[in-house]
Scaffold this motif. Structure first.
Motif, mmCIF file in Angstrom:
data_model
loop_
_atom_site.group_PDB
_atom_site.id
_atom_site.type_symbol
_atom_site.label_atom_id
_atom_site.label_comp_id
_atom_site.label_asym_id
_atom_site.label_seq_id
_atom_site.Cartn_x
_atom_site.Cartn_y
_atom_site.Cartn_z
ATOM 1 N N ALA A 50 0.840 -1.204 0.000
ATOM 2 C CA ALA A 50 0.000 0.000 0.000
ATOM 3 C C ALA A 50 0.875 1.254 0.000
ATOM 4 C CB ALA A 50 -0.929 -0.001 1.216
ATOM 5 N N TYR A 51 1.906 1.244 0.832
ATOM 6 C CA TYR A 51 2.799 2.404 0.956
ATOM 7 C C TYR A 51 3.525 2.672 -0.367
ATOM 8 C CZ TYR A 51 6.264 5.459 3.253
ATOM 9 O OH TYR A 51 7.050 6.528 3.626
ATOM 10 N N VAL A 52 4.079 1.608 -0.956
ATOM 11 C CA VAL A 52 4.822 1.752 -2.218
ATOM 12 C C VAL A 52 3.872 2.220 -3.333
ATOM 13 C CG1 VAL A 52 6.081 0.466 -4.007
ATOM 14 C CG2 VAL A 52 6.649 0.126 -1.584
ATOM 15 N N THR A 53 2.667 1.671 -3.352
ATOM 16 C CA THR A 53 1.668 2.082 -4.353
ATOM 17 C C THR A 53 1.313 3.553 -4.177
ATOM 18 O OG1 THR A 53 0.757 -0.156 -4.385
ATOM 19 C CG2 THR A 53 -0.658 1.593 -5.236
ATOM 20 N N ALA A 54 1.046 3.956 -2.944
ATOM 21 C CA ALA A 54 0.654 5.354 -2.675
ATOM 22 C C ALA A 54 1.796 6.313 -3.017
ATOM 23 C CB ALA A 54 0.260 5.511 -1.206
ATOM 24 N N LYS A 55 3.035 5.914 -2.666
ATOM 25 C CA LYS A 55 4.172 6.814 -2.899
ATOM 26 C C LYS A 55 4.505 6.909 -4.399
ATOM 27 C CE LYS A 55 4.916 8.122 1.378
ATOM 28 N NZ LYS A 55 4.628 9.499 1.793
ATOM 29 N N HIS A 56 4.402 5.782 -5.131
ATOM 30 C CA HIS A 56 4.567 5.861 -6.597
ATOM 31 C C HIS A 56 3.435 6.733 -7.169
ATOM 32 C CE1 HIS A 56 7.608 2.728 -6.413
ATOM 33 N NE2 HIS A 56 7.784 2.818 -7.727
#
Ligand code: NAD
Length: 257
Positions: free
Chosen positions: A151-157
């Motif tokens: 979720a974090y990597v998706t949101a930050k990308h």
């Protein structure tokens, strides 16, 4: 460099990086709107103390950025927003097939969608003022991935993509949009993980920092909240006028690996 006469809204700024960025912008002369989802005496006291320390106006406005209407209301209540720093963020670590749906929804809402809502309301204010800066606090995880942080990597990308889009939509205007991508930053949150990590791996705290926590940070040093704040101040300077729609890494070499 003076930001006197400018107002900065910094989301998620009663601790950590947000507070550090707000302090550096205040030091440079900007009036500040602090924000978090709490409404405590200490939140308003923080605003008073910062105003006294830097001789600028500082307000605290409560808004729960997991809710789009509250994110929009934050900027409306601020009334003016020359510098928008989208910083609020949370984390949860789990394999994707076990990732709690509520945590996924909260991370996407707070770390990514809140920036859509605040930017949508702030841009007309910046256009009216004839100057503006959108600064998104993304992460090295906006450019690379790690397991168990879907979720974090998706949101930050996602927020890096949003930064590029806003940069293009404002390219002919005196407004820029950029993302700062920190590696590990020394915040109370990270500090609190050191003793547990040391215990878990049966290491000294120094070894745990170097070998585990800063494993992917070649400098083997944390970035500081002052360095992230200083980067935000630079993005507000005239020297950064042609820097837009891009990312600046403050990650001790992480993304060079
Ligand atoms: P932190 O927990 O100290 O700060 C997070 C801030 O967001 C707090 O002020 C918190 O109150 C606020 N917040 C959380 N949920 C909110 C909500 N629903 N509504 C409004 N505010 C809310 O953490 P931090 O390390 O300072 O992180 C700040 C940002 O920097 C985050 O976006 C994080 O992803 C990013 N970041 C941190 C690091 C790091 O190493 N600390 C590295 C890269 C990126």
């Amino acid at each position: 460099m003076s930001l006197k006469g400018k107002t900065a809204v910094v989301t998620g700024s009663n601790s950590g990086i947000g507070l550090g960025v707000a302090r550096e912008l205040a030091k440079a002369g900007a009036d500040i709107v602090l924000n978090s989802f709490t409404e405590r005496d200490e939140d308003h006291q923080l605003a008073k103390d910062m105003a006294a320390e830097f001789g600028v106006k500082v307000r605290y406005i409560k808004a729960d950025l997991s809710k789009g209407d509250e994110a929009r209301a934050l900027i409306e209540q601020a009334g003016v927003c020359d510098i928008l720093v989208n910083n609020a963020g949370i984390q949860h670590v789990a394999p994707i097939d076990e990732f709690p749906v509520a945590k996924w929804d909260a991370i996407i809402a707070i770390n990514m969608s809140s920036a859509f809502h605040t930017t949508a309301v702030a841009l007309p204010m910046m256009r009216k003022a004839g100057w503006g800066r959108v600064i998104n606090i993304a992460s090295a995880h906006g450019l690379t991935a790690s397991p168990y942080k879907s979720a974090y990597v998706t949101a930050k990308h996602g927020i890096v993509g949003m930064t590029k889009t806003v940069g293009l939509e404002t390219a002919k205007e005196p407004i820029t949009a950029n993302a700062i991508c920190p590696g590990y930053v020394h915040t109370p949150l990270v500090e609190a993980q050191i003793p547990d990590t040391a215990k878990k791996y049966n290491m000294t705290e120094e070894e745990a920092v170097e070998k585990i926590i800063l494993d992917r940070q070649p400098s083997k040093q944390f970035a500081t909240v002052e360095q992230i704040g200083g980067t935000a101040v630079f993005l507000c300077s005239d020297a950064a006028e042609q820097i837009t729609g891009t990312t600046i890494s403050v990650d001790g070499g992480w993304t060079a690996l």
